[in-house]
Design an enzyme around this catalytic site. Structure first.
Site, short mmCIF file in Angstrom:
data_model
loop_
_atom_site.label_atom_id
_atom_site.label_comp_id
_atom_site.label_asym_id
_atom_site.label_seq_id
_atom_site.Cartn_x
_atom_site.Cartn_y
_atom_site.Cartn_z
N ASP A 153 52.27 82.72 68.53
CA ASP A 153 52.67 83.72 67.56
C ASP A 153 54.12 84.12 67.82
OD1 ASP A 153 50.07 83.70 66.60
OD2 ASP A 153 49.44 85.30 67.96
N LYS A 172 54.81 82.84 62.25
CA LYS A 172 55.37 84.19 62.14
C LYS A 172 54.44 85.08 61.32
CE LYS A 172 60.16 82.73 62.67
NZ LYS A 172 60.00 81.28 62.75
N MET A 287 49.16 97.07 68.45
CA MET A 287 49.44 96.65 67.06
C MET A 287 49.31 97.81 66.08
SD MET A 287 47.48 92.95 67.04
CE MET A 287 45.88 93.71 67.32
#
Length: 393
Positions: A153, A172, A287
């Site tokens: 990632d 991405k 996140m």
């Protein structure tokens, strides 16, 4: 002469009207302009002009094409760099992403039943840790050195990517493209397994802590009909490393005796449920920096006092790590003011500021020289030659 002048002037007025009615004007030429459709156009007398905007409404696209020799270019980009495309758009089937149409990209990949077991490749899910290469496990480092292909990632640090000896494929996962990028990852995995490659699926932190690790194991099992079992190498999760490196304790006698983990985004962009306030509990969120405002409001709605300490650690363990002190009221504005970006870990609770007493530390960014713990980053020394070469040998 006069008619040509009037035509040119009329075309110019038409173009101005298009910009005023249909677009949000950017600050300067060359920036993307957001409108309802998402196909790029190049404006100018020559096709090589670099003034670009999004697709204009159909009713005037033809007139502009004739008057200004507009060249239509489909938006595309490797690894999900494209902006989100509305599935309701008329261009949904035409717009290309990752070299394929969006709808076909989301179709399940056919199992590799036609490939004999002896010809299938191997795959390992490897945790990259928070970012500093020194926090890789020895097993992870060996995997990166031996892999033919590494699929990672975008949040995996460049310093760790530089350790890879084989091909590196970076998906991405920007907002609006995560599902497409995930499907591209599965296609890369399927292609590598079909070609008999040694694959490493490199994931920031630990593969099984908000990393879709189990989902990918299930998909690999489906692709190979259970014939390939992936190896899993644990990683140092940011859940534990980031608070430590940022000086934000998660447990402290008499202050916090339990820790809860959370994420900022649930499945299909839903908002995960928030555990009601418990005075001696520290909450850690991964996140979630992109929705710090709704998160702080949700915490307050679930009983958290407005002055509950918040510590945000951006790019933990990397040379550009930053630590931000705030509370539930001020965190959204301070995060915006200082442009805190992913990867970032959010620590909420009284224990988070045990090492940051209010009489010595004010809210805002913490000066690295005043932090309560010493900082060390691998970029500051010749660690690779001294340590990793010994590991390889």
């Amino acid at each position: 002469m006069a008619s040509a002048y009037l035509m040119s002037r009329g075309s110019l007025l038409l173009l101005c009207a298009v910009f005023l009615v249909n677009f949000h004007m950017p600050g300067r030429l060359g920036q993307r302009i957001r409108v309802s459709h998402r196909q790029a156009l190049t404006f100018g007398r020559k096709p090589s002009s670099h003034l670009k905007c999004q697709m204009i409404p159909t009713r005037i696209r033809g007139r502009l094409t004739r008057a200004f020799r507009v060249q239509s270019i489909p938006i595309s980009g490797k690894g999900g760099t494209i902006e989100h495309v509305d599935p309701g758009s008329p261009d949904w089937n035409k717009t290309e992403l990752f070299g394929d149409s969006l709808r076909s990209l989301l179709k399940p990949i056919a199992p590799l039943d036609d490939v004999p077991l002896s010809k299938l490749g191997t795959i390992s899910l490897v945790g990259a840790g928070p970012g500093d290469p020194q926090l890789l496990t020895v097993a992870a480092f060996r995997m990166l050195q031996e892999a033919d292909v590494v699929v990672c990632d975008r949040l995996v640090s460049q310093e760790i990517r530089d350790l890879c000896k084989g091909e590196i494929l970076v998906a991405k996962k920007y907002p609006g493209c995560a599902d497409y990028a995930q499907m591209e990852i599965y296609r890369w995995i399927a292609s590598g397994l079909r070609s008999g490659k040694r694959l490493v699926r490199l994931k920031i932190g630990d593969p099984f802590i908000f990393g879709r690790g189990a989902e990918e194991v299930i998909e690999i099992e489906r692709l190979t009909s259970g014939r390939v079992t992936p190896t899993v190498i644990p990683g140092v999760s940011s859940v534990f490393a980031a608070p430590l490196l940022g000086g934000a304790t998660m447990t402290h006698r008499g202050v916090a005796n339990s820790v809860i983990l959370g994420t900022g985004y649930g499945r299909n962009k839903s908002e995960p449920a928030i555990v009601p306030y418990q005075p001696q509990t520290t909450a850690v969120f991964l996140m979630a920096i992109g929705r710090i405002g709704p998160l702080c409001q949700g915490l307050k709605d679930n009983g958290y006092p407005v002055d509950t300490p918040v510590v945000v650690i951006e790019k933990a363990s990397c040379s550009d790590q930053r630590v931000l002190l705030a509370d539930l009221n001020t965190a959204p504005s301070l995060v915006s003011e200082h442009v805190i970006k992913p990867p970032a870990t959010i620590v909420v609770g009284e224990a988070a500021r045990v090492l940051y007493p209010v009489d010595r530390f004010t809210q805002g960014l913490v000066d690295v020289d005043t932090m309560p713990i010493a900082q060390h980053f691998s970029a500051d020394d010749d660690w690779e030659n001294r340590v990793l070469d010994a590991v390889v040998q």
